[in-house]
Design a protein around this motif. Structure first.
Motif, PDB file in Angstrom:
ATOM      1  N   LEU A   1     -23.731   8.734  19.521  1.00 46.36           N
ATOM      2  CA  LEU A   1     -22.448   8.735  18.813  1.00 46.36           C
ATOM      3  C   LEU A   1     -22.646   9.195  17.369  1.00 46.36           C
ATOM      4  O   LEU A   1     -21.868   9.989  16.839  1.00 46.36           O
ATOM      5  N   GLN A   2     -23.742   8.706  16.778  1.00 47.30           N
ATOM      6  CA  GLN A   2     -24.036   9.055  15.392  1.00 47.30           C
ATOM      7  C   GLN A   2     -24.344  10.550  15.267  1.00 47.30           C
ATOM      8  O   GLN A   2     -23.978  11.184  14.288  1.00 47.30           O
ATOM      9  N   ARG A   3     -24.980  11.120  16.264  1.00 50.01           N
ATOM     10  CA  ARG A   3     -25.367  12.538  16.210  1.00 50.01           C
ATOM     11  C   ARG A   3     -24.203  13.471  16.532  1.00 50.01           C
ATOM     12  O   ARG A   3     -24.099  14.558  15.982  1.00 50.01           O
ATOM     13  N   THR A   4     -23.329  13.062  17.457  1.00 48.03           N
ATOM     14  CA  THR A   4     -22.226  13.958  17.839  1.00 48.03           C
ATOM     15  C   THR A   4     -21.011  13.777  16.926  1.00 48.03           C
ATOM     16  O   THR A   4     -20.207  14.686  16.775  1.00 48.03           O
ATOM     17  N   GLY A   5     -20.878  12.573  16.362  1.00 45.09           N
ATOM     18  CA  GLY A   5     -19.675  12.257  15.580  1.00 45.09           C
ATOM     19  C   GLY A   5     -18.598  11.716  16.510  1.00 45.09           C
ATOM     20  O   GLY A   5     -18.631  11.941  17.726  1.00 45.09           O
ATOM     21  N   VAL A   6     -17.649  11.003  15.906  1.00 45.01           N
ATOM     22  CA  VAL A   6     -16.575  10.395  16.710  1.00 45.01           C
ATOM     23  C   VAL A   6     -15.601  11.484  17.155  1.00 45.01           C
ATOM     24  O   VAL A   6     -15.221  12.357  16.360  1.00 45.01           O
ATOM     25  N   SER A   7     -15.192  11.433  18.416  1.00 45.80           N
ATOM     26  CA  SER A   7     -14.257  12.451  18.922  1.00 45.80           C
ATOM     27  C   SER A   7     -12.854  12.185  18.377  1.00 45.80           C
ATOM     28  O   SER A   7     -12.473  11.034  18.146  1.00 45.80           O
ATOM     29  N   THR A   8     -12.109  13.263  18.211  1.00 45.30           N
ATOM     30  CA  THR A   8     -10.729  13.122  17.735  1.00 45.30           C
ATOM     31  C   THR A   8      -9.831  12.836  18.940  1.00 45.30           C
ATOM     32  O   THR A   8      -9.940  13.519  19.960  1.00 45.30           O
ATOM     33  N   PRO A   9      -8.956  11.826  18.849  1.00 46.14           N
ATOM     34  CA  PRO A   9      -8.059  11.574  19.988  1.00 46.14           C
ATOM     35  C   PRO A   9      -7.171  12.809  20.226  1.00 46.14           C
ATOM     36  O   PRO A   9      -6.736  13.447  19.255  1.00 46.14           O
ATOM     37  N   PRO A  10      -6.901  13.154  21.479  1.00 51.80           N
ATOM     38  CA  PRO A  10      -6.099  14.354  21.732  1.00 51.80           C
ATOM     39  C   PRO A  10      -4.609  14.153  21.432  1.00 51.80           C
ATOM     40  O   PRO A  10      -3.852  15.114  21.387  1.00 51.80           O
ATOM     41  N   PHE A  11      -4.223  12.894  21.205  1.00 54.02           N
ATOM     42  CA  PHE A  11      -2.799  12.600  20.994  1.00 54.02           C
ATOM     43  C   PHE A  11      -2.376  12.955  19.565  1.00 54.02           C
ATOM     44  O   PHE A  11      -3.128  12.734  18.619  1.00 54.02           O
ATOM     45  N   GLY A  12      -1.165  13.509  19.452  1.00 52.85           N
ATOM     46  CA  GLY A  12      -0.615  13.845  18.133  1.00 52.85           C
ATOM     47  C   GLY A  12      -1.257  15.072  17.508  1.00 52.85           C
ATOM     48  O   GLY A  12      -1.152  15.277  16.302  1.00 52.85           O
ATOM     49  N   GLN A  13      -1.951  15.883  18.300  1.00 52.49           N
ATOM     50  CA  GLN A  13      -2.595  17.099  17.791  1.00 52.49           C
ATOM     51  C   GLN A  13      -1.871  18.330  18.359  1.00 52.49           C
ATOM     52  O   GLN A  13      -1.367  18.282  19.483  1.00 52.49           O
ATOM     53  N   LYS A  14      -1.853  19.433  17.569  1.00 53.40           N
ATOM     54  CA  LYS A  14      -1.259  20.674  18.087  1.00 53.40           C
ATOM     55  C   LYS A  14      -2.242  21.333  19.045  1.00 53.40           C
ATOM     56  O   LYS A  14      -1.900  21.757  20.140  1.00 53.40           O
ATOM     57  N   GLU A  15      -3.484  21.398  18.591  1.00 51.57           N
ATOM     58  CA  GLU A  15      -4.518  22.032  19.405  1.00 51.57           C
ATOM     59  C   GLU A  15      -5.307  20.935  20.126  1.00 51.57           C
ATOM     60  O   GLU A  15      -5.968  20.117  19.474  1.00 51.57           O
ATOM     61  N   THR A  16      -5.193  20.888  21.411  1.00 48.93           N
ATOM     62  CA  THR A  16      -5.857  19.808  22.141  1.00 48.93           C
ATOM     63  C   THR A  16      -7.017  20.301  23.006  1.00 48.93           C
ATOM     64  O   THR A  16      -7.620  19.510  23.722  1.00 48.93           O
ATOM     65  N   ALA A  17      -7.324  21.578  22.920  1.00 48.73           N
ATOM     66  CA  ALA A  17      -8.455  22.100  23.708  1.00 48.73           C
ATOM     67  C   ALA A  17      -9.762  21.732  23.009  1.00 48.73           C
ATOM     68  O   ALA A  17      -9.812  21.601  21.780  1.00 48.73           O
ATOM     69  N   ASN A  18     -10.790  21.561  23.798  1.00 50.81           N
ATOM     70  CA  ASN A  18     -12.116  21.228  23.264  1.00 50.81           C
ATOM     71  C   ASN A  18     -12.661  22.434  22.495  1.00 50.81           C
ATOM     72  O   ASN A  18     -12.739  23.534  23.027  1.00 50.81           O
ATOM     73  N   GLN A  19     -13.009  22.199  21.215  1.00 52.99           N
ATOM     74  CA  GLN A  19     -13.438  23.303  20.349  1.00 52.99           C
ATOM     75  C   GLN A  19     -14.940  23.576  20.419  1.00 52.99           C
ATOM     76  O   GLN A  19     -15.426  24.518  19.813  1.00 52.99           O
ATOM     77  N   TRP A  20     -15.643  22.779  21.129  1.00 51.97           N
ATOM     78  CA  TRP A  20     -17.109  22.907  21.122  1.00 51.97           C
ATOM     79  C   TRP A  20     -17.525  24.203  21.817  1.00 51.97           C
ATOM     80  O   TRP A  20     -17.079  24.498  22.940  1.00 51.97           O
ATOM     81  N   GLN A  21     -18.372  24.971  21.135  1.00 47.76           N
ATOM     82  CA  GLN A  21     -18.776  26.277  21.663  1.00 47.76           C
ATOM     83  C   GLN A  21     -20.073  26.225  22.466  1.00 47.76           C
ATOM     84  O   GLN A  21     -20.296  27.042  23.347  1.00 47.76           O
ATOM     85  N   GLY A  22     -20.936  25.331  22.089  1.00 46.16           N
ATOM     86  CA  GLY A  22     -22.209  25.225  22.804  1.00 46.16           C
ATOM     87  C   GLY A  22     -23.257  26.204  22.304  1.00 46.16           C
ATOM     88  O   GLY A  22     -24.292  26.389  22.940  1.00 46.16           O
ATOM     89  N   ASP A  23     -22.980  26.858  21.165  1.00 44.92           N
ATOM     90  CA  ASP A  23     -23.941  27.843  20.652  1.00 44.92           C
ATOM     91  C   ASP A  23     -24.974  27.218  19.726  1.00 44.92           C
ATOM     92  O   ASP A  23     -25.919  27.878  19.310  1.00 44.92           O
ATOM     93  N   GLY A  24     -24.792  25.968  19.357  1.00 44.96           N
ATOM     94  CA  GLY A  24     -25.758  25.310  18.490  1.00 44.96           C
ATOM     95  C   GLY A  24     -25.282  23.913  18.153  1.00 44.96           C
ATOM     96  O   GLY A  24     -24.104  23.584  18.364  1.00 44.96           O
ATOM     97  N   TYR A  25     -26.206  23.087  17.630  1.00 43.13           N
ATOM     98  CA  TYR A  25     -25.832  21.711  17.304  1.00 43.13           C
ATOM     99  C   TYR A  25     -24.839  21.697  16.147  1.00 43.13           C
ATOM    100  O   TYR A  25     -25.025  22.409  15.158  1.00 43.13           O
TER     101      TYR A  25
END
Lengths: 269, 367
Positions: free
Chosen positions: B210-234
């Motif tokens: 959890l400390q390394r990834t950071g807390v996830s943003t809840p998808p509620f109340g957001q305009k953009e709800t798609a996962n932004q993670w690209q997987g190209d690097g940490y």
């Protein structure tokens, strides 16, 4: 410990973890029936009837099976009824009190001292006259009823005795239920159970007594003993009540702390 | 206060405590849209700590011997000052831990927080879930009551459904053909040493992830709800302009813990027997099988599943497949969308699965 055993123990411990993914299963196995029941329950009429009656009895409830009274070997079908294995069969009528009295020693003494017991030689009532033979019911005042007593004599005096004992019986039944309820909640009721058992036994000695005055006097003494048990139960009730009060205080404190944390959080917005 | 400040200064010049506090507490920012469901993890940590403390207190008087275990528990309940409270807190706490853990998993599921890069967070959490079930199952035997004995007999017996090696495995688990003193020894060791150590290690791993990834943003109340993670690097998911963990969210955590404690104490003081049938207070008797042996509420769905299928092995295989699917969910569900309401198929499967589980649990209870 040998290597193989050690490996088995370690593997067993690890497999418990595996089993956690595979929880619950199968159903409780029935305890294995003794051969007396296996054979007689399939028999018609008089030979099969005792099994059906016994299943509803206080003996069955307490795990007292056929061999406990009739002897024999309940695990060997071929020799189950062999006298060499202690099989006694059914007693003659006059021998019934002694037959039952092998276990119910005190009751036998009370019975023999009673008017009923004194009539034994003259074909007077035996244990099974009132308690039945295979469908042996738990000794209670229910047994003293007009239908049963009127088989031999009028119900008048029996009614007086029953009425004198009614209140005590009701107290014992009510206390038994309360003790069972506490036991079902993890309370150590051993002392209470033993106390009530002793009082109940003393009370049951009156069941064979036909002296109305004596029954009334003894009932009063028994009720005094019951009062002591009742006081202990009342102390338990108080302790439970106090626990609930303390619990209510704890819950209120937690809710207040939650409110405090909530309000404090708001100050940081 | 001057003394306190001097103490803090003394520590700070040696280990840089203020820097840690600034980075990990006051400077640790969380999404502004964070909700109460994020407190479940903190509640679980609190419950685990309480279980450890009450467990250690119980260990003072508990005797892990088949001849003495039941008496020692009776002694704790009746003679040890506040022993009843400690035992009830431990027993009720184990049930509450499973319940809160389920809520925690459901919140992660519905907020789709298990998606990349948090596959390992989910996986460690799922293993923690099975370990919590394991510690509850092994703890169930320790009072050596009728319930303990026969529930363990039933649970260990399920392994016999595995073809060929089933019976052999049952003996491994029990340390003999039947549940007996060796089983108590094994379960005790697992309950007080191996599984707690495993849980502590996995909690550590879970928090590290959890400390390394950071807390996830809840998808509620957001305009953009798609996962932004690209997987190209940490990349650490930071939340600039977010709320500090301390004191802001720590106070929310504290509020949730106090509310939990109020509910917990309500059960402990007013209806602890919710989790204790009558057989739980009768000493184990291997010769007297109680009429109806049922597992704990959280195993009732598994129990009923085994009864539905004509073959016990088939029932086990279906459950095994279901558990594997759940454990590997982040690797199977590769959709980018995180808002559950924008994922009708996901919602149907998730809600259907929960209803099925509840239905089987209720059916198992009344069957």
């Amino acid at each position: 410990m040998r290597y193989r055993e050690r490996v088995m123990n370690l593997s067993g411990s690890l497999l418990i973890l595996f089993a956690l993914l595979l929880p619950a299963a199968s159903f409780a196995a029935e305890p294995q029936e003794i051969v007396c029941i296996q054979c007689h329950s399939a028999m018609p009429g008089k030979l099969g009837e005792p099994v059906k009656l016994w299943k509803g009895s206080i003996h069955a409830e307490n795990g007292i099976a056929c061999n406990a009274c009739h002897g024999g070997d309940p695990r060997d079908a071929a020799n189950a009824m062999s006298p060499a294995r202690g099989f006694l069969g059914a007693p003659k009528e006059a021998a019934i009190p002694a037959f039952c009295g092998r276990c119910h020693v005190g009751v036998l003494k009370d019975y023999l001292a009673s008017a009923h017991g004194k009539m034994l030689a003259k074909r007077g009532p035996t244990c099974v006259t009132c308690h039945s033979n295979h469908l042996v019911v738990k000794a209670s005042l229910e047994i003293i009823n007009e239908k049963r007593c009127s088989q031999c004599h009028s119900f008048e005096r029996a009614r007086l005795i029953r009425d004198a004992m009614q209140e005590t019986e009701a107290m014992i039944v009510a206390m038994d239920k309360r003790i069972a309820a506490y036991k079902g909640q993890g309370t150590d009721t051993e002392g209470l159970e033993k106390g009530l058992f002793a009082v109940r036994n003393r009370f049951h000695t009156l069941f064979h007594n036909v002296d109305v005055g004596m029954v009334k006097k003894e009932s009063a003494g028994i009720q005094a003993d019951l009062k002591k048990i009742q006081d202990q139960l009342a102390a338990l009730d108080d302790a439970r009540q106090n626990r609930k009060l303390a619990g209510a205080g704890g819950i209120a404190a937690m809710l207040l702390l939650a409110l405090f944390a909530h309000l404090l959080r708001k100050t940081y917005d | 206060m001057a003394l306190f400040k001097r103490l803090i200064d003394w520590i700070d010049v040696r280990i840089g405590a203020r820097e840690i506090v600034a980075k990990e507490l006051t400077g640790y920012l969380l999404p502004r849209t964070i909700n109460t469901w994020y407190s479940m993890g903190s509640i679980l940590l609190f419950i685990f700590a309480l279980q450890v403390v009450t467990g250690i207190l119980l260990l003072i008087y508990y005797v892990p011997d088949a001849d003495k275990a039941f008496k020692s528990v009776t002694y704790i309940m009746n003679q040890v000052p506040f022993g009843w409270l400690i035992r009830m807190c431990h027993a009720v706490g184990s049930n509450m831990m499973v319940l809160v853990l389920l809520f925690h998993m459901l919140s992660v599921l519905f907020m789709n927080s298990y998606k990349s890069p948090r596959e390992l967070n989910w996986l460690t959490g799922f293993i923690l879930f099975t370990l919590v079930q394991g510690i509850s199952l092994t703890g169930y035997l320790l009072p050596w009551s009728q319930l303990s004995f026969w529930a363990t007999t039933v649970a260990t017996n399920s392994v016999s459904a595995i073809p060929v090696v089933g019976q052999y495995l049952v003996e491994f688990l029990r340390g003999g053909k039947l549940v007996g003193p060796p089983t108590l020894g094994r379960f005790f060791a697992l309950h007080v040493a191996l599984i707690p150590a495993g849980i502590a290690a996995l909690v550590g791993a879970h928090l590290f992830l959890l400390q390394r990834t950071g807390v996830s943003t809840p998808p509620f109340g957001q305009k953009e709800t798609a996962n932004q993670w690209q997987g190209d690097g940490y990349r650490y998911e930071s939340h600039p302009g977010g709320i500090p963990f301390f004191p802001n969210y720590a106070l929310e955590d504290l509020r949730s813990i106090f509310i939990y404690l109020a509910c917990f104490l309500a059960v402990v003081f007013f209806d602890p027997y919710l989790f204790f049938p009558r057989d739980a207070f009768l000493p184990a008797n291997p010769l007297q099988t109680p009429a109806h042996i049922k597992p704990e509420w959280y195993f009732l769905a598994n129990y009923q599943t085994l009864k539905i299928f004509p073959s016990e092995f088939l029932g086990l295989a279906v459950q095994g497949a279901g558990m594997t699917f759940l454990a590997l969910l982040p690797f199977i569900d590769r959709s980018k969308e995180r808002h559950p309401l924008k994922r009708p198929l996901f919602m149907v499967c998730a809600v259907g699965g929960i209803l099925l589980w509840i239905g089987l649990t209720v059916w198992g209870h009344y069957s």
